[in-house]
Design an enzyme around this catalytic site. Structure first.
Site, PDB file in Angstrom:
ATOM      1  N   GLU A 145      21.409  12.434  13.517  1.00 49.97           N
ATOM      2  CA  GLU A 145      20.625  12.898  14.552  1.00 49.97           C
ATOM      3  C   GLU A 145      20.598  14.580  14.505  1.00 49.97           C
ATOM      4  OE1 GLU A 145      18.345  11.929  16.283  1.00 49.97           O
ATOM      5  OE2 GLU A 145      18.811   9.899  16.466  1.00 49.97           O
ATOM      6  N   ASN A 162      14.581  13.539  19.988  1.00 48.06           N
ATOM      7  CA  ASN A 162      15.040  14.068  21.022  1.00 48.06           C
ATOM      8  C   ASN A 162      15.849  13.264  22.103  1.00 48.06           C
ATOM      9  OD1 ASN A 162      13.881  16.507  20.358  1.00 48.06           O
ATOM     10  ND2 ASN A 162      11.809  16.172  21.362  1.00 48.06           N
ATOM     11  N   ARG A 221      56.083  12.074  28.214  1.00 52.35           N
ATOM     12  CA  ARG A 221      56.870  12.418  27.021  1.00 52.35           C
ATOM     13  C   ARG A 221      57.867  13.645  27.110  1.00 52.35           C
ATOM     14  NH1 ARG A 221      58.616  10.387  22.114  1.00 52.35           N
ATOM     15  NH2 ARG A 221      58.588  11.734  20.460  1.00 52.35           N
ATOM     16  N   GLY A 267      51.708  13.684  18.576  1.00 50.67           N
ATOM     17  CA  GLY A 267      52.608  13.633  17.455  1.00 50.67           C
ATOM     18  C   GLY A 267      52.114  12.522  16.608  1.00 50.67           C
TER      19      GLY A 267
HETATM   20  P1  TGC Z   1       8.673  21.207  12.036  1.00 52.18           P
HETATM   21  O1  TGC Z   1       7.575  22.203  10.938  1.00 52.18           O
HETATM   22  O2  TGC Z   1       9.825  22.194  12.598  1.00 52.18           O
HETATM   23  O3  TGC Z   1       7.898  20.529  12.831  1.00 52.18           O
HETATM   24  C1  TGC Z   1       6.907  19.523  12.574  1.00 52.18           C
HETATM   25  C2  TGC Z   1       6.137  19.352  13.746  1.00 52.18           C
HETATM   26  O4  TGC Z   1       7.028  18.544  15.018  1.00 52.18           O
HETATM   27  C3  TGC Z   1       7.092  19.355  16.061  1.00 52.18           C
HETATM   28  N1  TGC Z   1       8.619  19.484  16.439  1.00 52.18           N
HETATM   29  C4  TGC Z   1       8.850  18.744  17.729  1.00 52.18           C
HETATM   30  N2  TGC Z   1       8.371  17.990  18.603  1.00 52.18           N
HETATM   31  C5  TGC Z   1       9.006  17.570  19.435  1.00 52.18           C
HETATM   32  N3  TGC Z   1      10.313  17.583  19.502  1.00 52.18           N
HETATM   33  C6  TGC Z   1      11.042  18.367  18.660  1.00 52.18           C
HETATM   34  N4  TGC Z   1      12.292  18.406  18.650  1.00 52.18           N
HETATM   35  C7  TGC Z   1      10.339  18.833  17.632  1.00 52.18           C
HETATM   36  N5  TGC Z   1      10.571  19.736  16.718  1.00 52.18           N
HETATM   37  C8  TGC Z   1       9.485  19.868  15.941  1.00 52.18           C
HETATM   38  C9  TGC Z   1       6.679  20.812  15.571  1.00 52.18           C
HETATM   39  O5  TGC Z   1       6.283  21.436  16.609  1.00 52.18           O
HETATM   40  C10 TGC Z   1       5.596  20.440  14.675  1.00 52.18           C
HETATM   41  O6  TGC Z   1       4.481  19.977  15.194  1.00 52.18           O
HETATM   42  P2  TGC Z   1       2.964  20.316  14.634  1.00 52.18           P
HETATM   43  O7  TGC Z   1       1.987  19.564  15.747  1.00 52.18           O
HETATM   44  O8  TGC Z   1       2.974  21.700  14.517  1.00 52.18           O
HETATM   45  O9  TGC Z   1       2.985  19.618  13.415  1.00 52.18           O
HETATM   46  O10 TGC Z   1       9.251  20.293  10.890  1.00 52.18           O
HETATM   47  P3  TGC Z   1      10.256  20.491   9.770  1.00 52.18           P
HETATM   48  O11 TGC Z   1       9.790  19.602   8.756  1.00 52.18           O
HETATM   49  O12 TGC Z   1      10.286  22.104   9.308  1.00 52.18           O
HETATM   50  O13 TGC Z   1      11.751  19.925  10.635  1.00 52.18           O
HETATM   51  C11 TGC Z   1      12.751  20.429  10.163  1.00 52.18           C
HETATM   52  C12 TGC Z   1      13.928  19.911  10.949  1.00 52.18           C
HETATM   53  C13 TGC Z   1      15.145  20.239   9.892  1.00 52.18           C
HETATM   54  C14 TGC Z   1      14.298  20.351  12.241  1.00 52.18           C
HETATM   55  C15 TGC Z   1      13.744  18.448  11.123  1.00 52.18           C
HETATM   56  O14 TGC Z   1      13.548  17.831   9.770  1.00 52.18           O
HETATM   57  C16 TGC Z   1      15.177  17.897  11.731  1.00 52.18           C
HETATM   58  O15 TGC Z   1      15.399  17.629  12.532  1.00 52.18           O
HETATM   59  N6  TGC Z   1      15.976  17.194  10.695  1.00 52.18           N
HETATM   60  C17 TGC Z   1      17.120  16.405  11.152  1.00 52.18           C
HETATM   61  C18 TGC Z   1      16.821  15.024  10.670  1.00 52.18           C
HETATM   62  C19 TGC Z   1      17.354  13.976  11.718  1.00 52.18           C
HETATM   63  O16 TGC Z   1      17.777  14.223  12.750  1.00 52.18           O
HETATM   64  N7  TGC Z   1      17.498  12.990  11.297  1.00 52.18           N
HETATM   65  C20 TGC Z   1      17.670  11.591  12.322  1.00 52.18           C
HETATM   66  C21 TGC Z   1      17.555  10.274  11.587  1.00 52.18           C
HETATM   67  S1  TGC Z   1      17.815   9.078  13.007  1.00 52.18           S
HETATM   68  C22 TGC Z   1      19.535   8.973  13.086  1.00 52.18           C
HETATM   69  O17 TGC Z   1      20.227   9.726  12.537  1.00 52.18           O
HETATM   70  C23 TGC Z   1      19.890   7.889  14.085  1.00 52.18           C
HETATM   71  S2  TGC Z   1      21.460   7.723  14.306  1.00 52.18           S
HETATM   72  C24 TGC Z   1      21.788   6.528  15.081  1.00 52.18           C
HETATM   73  C25 TGC Z   1      22.235   6.918  16.740  1.00 52.18           C
HETATM   74  O18 TGC Z   1      21.405   7.788  17.304  1.00 52.18           O
HETATM   75  O19 TGC Z   1      23.098   6.337  17.021  1.00 52.18           O
HETATM   76  P1  FAD Z   2      22.368  16.293   4.187  1.00 49.51           P
HETATM   77  O1  FAD Z   2      21.070  16.269   4.549  1.00 49.51           O
HETATM   78  O2  FAD Z   2      22.646  15.991   2.532  1.00 49.51           O
HETATM   79  O3  FAD Z   2      23.526  17.362   4.533  1.00 49.51           O
HETATM   80  C1  FAD Z   2      24.716  17.521   4.032  1.00 49.51           C
HETATM   81  C2  FAD Z   2      25.341  18.618   4.850  1.00 49.51           C
HETATM   82  O4  FAD Z   2      24.443  19.963   4.424  1.00 49.51           O
HETATM   83  C3  FAD Z   2      25.171  18.725   6.251  1.00 49.51           C
HETATM   84  O5  FAD Z   2      26.487  19.431   6.796  1.00 49.51           O
HETATM   85  C4  FAD Z   2      23.980  19.563   6.572  1.00 49.51           C
HETATM   86  O6  FAD Z   2      24.169  20.005   7.992  1.00 49.51           O
HETATM   87  C5  FAD Z   2      24.024  20.569   5.723  1.00 49.51           C
HETATM   88  N1  FAD Z   2      22.487  21.216   5.178  1.00 49.51           N
HETATM   89  C6  FAD Z   2      21.600  20.475   5.109  1.00 49.51           C
HETATM   90  N2  FAD Z   2      20.506  21.153   4.843  1.00 49.51           N
HETATM   91  C7  FAD Z   2      21.092  22.463   5.149  1.00 49.51           C
HETATM   92  C8  FAD Z   2      20.509  23.798   5.176  1.00 49.51           C
HETATM   93  N3  FAD Z   2      19.304  24.153   4.761  1.00 49.51           N
HETATM   94  N4  FAD Z   2      21.182  24.901   5.450  1.00 49.51           N
HETATM   95  C9  FAD Z   2      22.675  24.634   5.737  1.00 49.51           C
HETATM   96  N5  FAD Z   2      23.163  23.408   5.725  1.00 49.51           N
HETATM   97  C10 FAD Z   2      22.477  22.358   5.240  1.00 49.51           C
HETATM   98  N6  FAD Z   2      19.182   7.648   9.875  1.00 49.51           N
HETATM   99  C11 FAD Z   2      18.103   6.945  10.426  1.00 49.51           C
HETATM  100  O7  FAD Z   2      17.150   7.390  10.064  1.00 49.51           O
HETATM  101  N7  FAD Z   2      18.341   5.900  11.326  1.00 49.51           N
HETATM  102  C12 FAD Z   2      19.528   5.491  11.481  1.00 49.51           C
HETATM  103  O8  FAD Z   2      19.698   4.699  12.530  1.00 49.51           O
HETATM  104  C13 FAD Z   2      20.812   6.319  11.183  1.00 49.51           C
HETATM  105  N8  FAD Z   2      21.920   5.853  11.320  1.00 49.51           N
HETATM  106  C14 FAD Z   2      23.169   6.322  10.833  1.00 49.51           C
HETATM  107  C15 FAD Z   2      24.346   5.899  11.095  1.00 49.51           C
HETATM  108  C16 FAD Z   2      25.467   6.556  10.412  1.00 49.51           C
HETATM  109  C17 FAD Z   2      26.573   5.955  10.608  1.00 49.51           C
HETATM  110  C18 FAD Z   2      25.203   7.651   9.592  1.00 49.51           C
HETATM  111  C19 FAD Z   2      26.603   8.460   9.032  1.00 49.51           C
HETATM  112  C20 FAD Z   2      24.101   8.258   9.453  1.00 49.51           C
HETATM  113  C21 FAD Z   2      22.703   7.463   9.918  1.00 49.51           C
HETATM  114  N9  FAD Z   2      21.492   7.968   9.747  1.00 49.51           N
HETATM  115  C22 FAD Z   2      20.478   7.350  10.278  1.00 49.51           C
HETATM  116  C23 FAD Z   2      21.379   9.047   8.736  1.00 49.51           C
HETATM  117  C24 FAD Z   2      21.649  10.442   9.418  1.00 49.51           C
HETATM  118  O9  FAD Z   2      20.560  11.004  10.207  1.00 49.51           O
HETATM  119  C25 FAD Z   2      21.996  11.473   8.368  1.00 49.51           C
HETATM  120  O10 FAD Z   2      23.011  11.298   7.574  1.00 49.51           O
HETATM  121  C26 FAD Z   2      21.615  12.924   8.760  1.00 49.51           C
HETATM  122  O11 FAD Z   2      20.363  13.226   9.155  1.00 49.51           O
HETATM  123  C27 FAD Z   2      22.131  13.798   7.617  1.00 49.51           C
HETATM  124  O12 FAD Z   2      21.573  13.635   6.512  1.00 49.51           O
HETATM  125  P2  FAD Z   2      22.656  13.512   5.070  1.00 49.51           P
HETATM  126  O13 FAD Z   2      23.766  12.545   5.308  1.00 49.51           O
HETATM  127  O14 FAD Z   2      21.765  13.203   3.952  1.00 49.51           O
HETATM  128  O15 FAD Z   2      23.127  14.869   4.840  1.00 49.51           O
END
Ligand code: TGC
Ligand code: FAD
Length: 391
Positions: free
Chosen positions: A371, A248, A276, A347
């Site tokens: 995220e 979040n 331009r 361009g």
């Molecule tokens: P779900 O069943 O929906 O929820 C499980 C439990 O979590 C609670 N919850 C939350 N709590 C706080 N804030 C939120 N936004 C919350 N969303 C859900 C929920 O109430 C529940 O609690 P409890 O007590 O009932 O167990 O969970 P799910 O497994 O079905 O989740 C589905 C989904 C797709 C929404 C989730 O997996 C998701 O958000 N996927 C995206 C993954 C993602 O964002 N990865 C990020 C990796 S880190 C990264 O990318 C860093 S990039 C570097 C940078 O930031 O610069």
């Molecule tokens: P996938 O989950 O395989 O998804 C591929 C495509 O399918 C996406 O467009 C997605 O939206 C779509 N999709 C997936 N499921 C569904 C569905 N059910 N319905 C419709 N569409 C769907 N992660 C960390 O933990 N820590 C980090 O510090 C971090 N840093 C990162 C830095 C970079 C440069 C990048 C590129 C990624 C980083 N990540 C990190 C990982 C990032 O969070 C994931 O790449 C992201 O969560 C998406 O996962 P994926 O790449 O496996 O794509």
């Protein structure tokens, strides 16, 4: 005469406190003087200067909302404004701040023991140590709950096995926050661990061939029978909601940050079309061009106003989960649209490194993906509206 407020039509600046304005000005001048002069070269060379973390620390933008251990105790608005100013230069630099603040300092501050806070927070907040956050795996991106990394209880701690992929900072990190599932499938609960560099069984390898976010180091983490003492488990986590509380905060910063990238490109292209000459008049004299500028002004300012409202709600302890998904999804999408239009307005020159726009465009492709990819935030919002999960 009424002042023309085209740049800030909703008076966002007037709604900032003196402290927030000061922080924004300091961060802007740091971004202009320290980051911007080397950004093209650093991007070309995939180069991140790790000493920058100490500069971020001195500026007070690491864990800035934290109230102890050297944190500035700033407002969420100030945190957002910092992300906005830094991402004007490059999304990689905003990523450095997001990861350290929201994904490393935040979980230690909120879920760590007093000993862990005292041991890790001062150096993370001052930028003397660099952190990373390992959630994603090769086969568990959008659905982190399908991760394969496990922990099992050992005599005085835990044993971790598995791997993480796409982890920002992992190749330069001193401290790793790693999430793993209980090896016992019936319990299957998620826990967070603090790992230190050079722990036996922990290896990292950089990803060197990214075409986006090139300044930000990204890598893979391998965990082979890694022993973690009990004292390095984040004791106060509460399942997935703790993991999501980190996301979040990072998503909130991204929502402000991408508008910085969009603002930067909007202003570069505005100046370009004003100067331009084509068909014997400035490009800016054409209606099609002015419409694009109006779209940019509209989306940036609607985004900023909503970010400001969300920041205030966040500091009042309100539930901002829906706001964050709306902003993360929409601001990334609109910023990409804006930057793509900017590229077009320049361009052929839009392809040149020194105009910065192509770099922002390819960076935003990453920011849209990490995220919670755009589709995933649509599904979160759909689930919250209907009560039906369609993942
Ligand atoms: P779900 O069943 O929906 O929820 C499980 C439990 O979590 C609670 N919850 C939350 N709590 C706080 N804030 C939120 N936004 C919350 N969303 C859900 C929920 O109430 C529940 O609690 P409890 O007590 O009932 O167990 O969970 P799910 O497994 O079905 O989740 C589905 C989904 C797709 C929404 C989730 O997996 C998701 O958000 N996927 C995206 C993954 C993602 O964002 N990865 C990020 C990796 S880190 C990264 O990318 C860093 S990039 C570097 C940078 O930031 O610069
Ligand atoms: P996938 O989950 O395989 O998804 C591929 C495509 O399918 C996406 O467009 C997605 O939206 C779509 N999709 C997936 N499921 C569904 C569905 N059910 N319905 C419709 N569409 C769907 N992660 C960390 O933990 N820590 C980090 O510090 C971090 N840093 C990162 C830095 C970079 C440069 C990048 C590129 C990624 C980083 N990540 C990190 C990982 C990032 O969070 C994931 O790449 C992201 O969560 C998406 O996962 P994926 O790449 O496996 O794509």
């Amino acid at each position: 005469m009424i002042k023309n407020n085209w740049f800030d039509p909703f008076f966002v600046q007037e709604n900032l406190s003196e402290e927030e304005k000061l922080i924004q000005n300091n961060v802007r001048s740091f971004a202009d003087n320290i980051l911007r002069p080397k950004v093209v070269e650093n991007n070309r060379n995939h180069h991140f200067e790790r000493e920058l973390y100490k500069e971020f620390g001195k500026l007070g933008i690491l864990g800035s909302t934290t109230n102890s251990h050297g944190g500035a105790g700033a407002s969420s608005t100030a945190y957002g404004l910092s992300a906005y100013e830094i991402e004007k230069v490059d999304s990689s630099y905003r990523s450095s701040i997001s990861v350290q603040s929201s994904l490393v300092i935040h979980p230690i501050y909120n879920f760590g023991s007093d000993e862990q806070k005292d041991k890790y927070l001062p150096e993370l907040i001052s930028g003397h140590k660099i952190g990373c956050f390992g959630l994603t795996e090769s086969e568990a991106g959008s659905d982190p709950s399908s991760m394969k990394t496990t922990y099992k209880k050992d005599k005085d701690g835990y044993i971790l096995n598995g791997s993480k992929n796409w982890i920002t900072n992992s190749s330069i990190a001193d401290i790793f926050i790693v999430w793993a599932l209980n090896e016992n499938l019936e319990t299957h609960s998620v826990k967070g661990f603090i790992l230190e560099k050079n722990t036996k069984g922990l290896t990292v390898s950089p990803i060197n061939n990214k075409t986006s976010l090139k300044i930000s180091p990204t890598g893979q983490i391998l965990l082979e029978n890694v022993f973690i003492p009990k004292s390095n488990c984040l004791q106060n986590t509460n399942g997935w909601s703790s993991v999501f509380s980190c996301l979040n905060k990072a998503r909130f910063g991204i929502s402000w940050g991408v508008l910085g990238a969009a603002t930067e490109c909007w202003l570069i292209s505005k100046e370009y079309v004003e100067n331009r000459i084509m068909f014997k008049k400035p490009l800016a004299a054409n209606q099609l061009i002015q419409k694009k500028l109006a779209d940019m002004q509209t989306e940036v300012n609607l985004g900023l106003s909503s970010c400001l409202l969300t920041s205030k709600a966040m500091d009042e302890g309100k539930n901002i989960i829906n706001a964050i998904s709306i902003l993360k999804r929409n601001n990334c999408k609109k910023s990409l649209d804006i930057v793509r239009d900017c590229r077009d307005m320049l361009g052929a020159n839009g392809l040149i490194e020194e105009y910065h726009i192509m770099r922002h465009l390819v960076n935003l492709e990453t920011v849209k993906t990490y995220e919670g990819a755009e589709n995933i935030h649509s599904l979160i919002l759909g689930k919250n509206q209907t009560g039906i999960a369609s993942f």
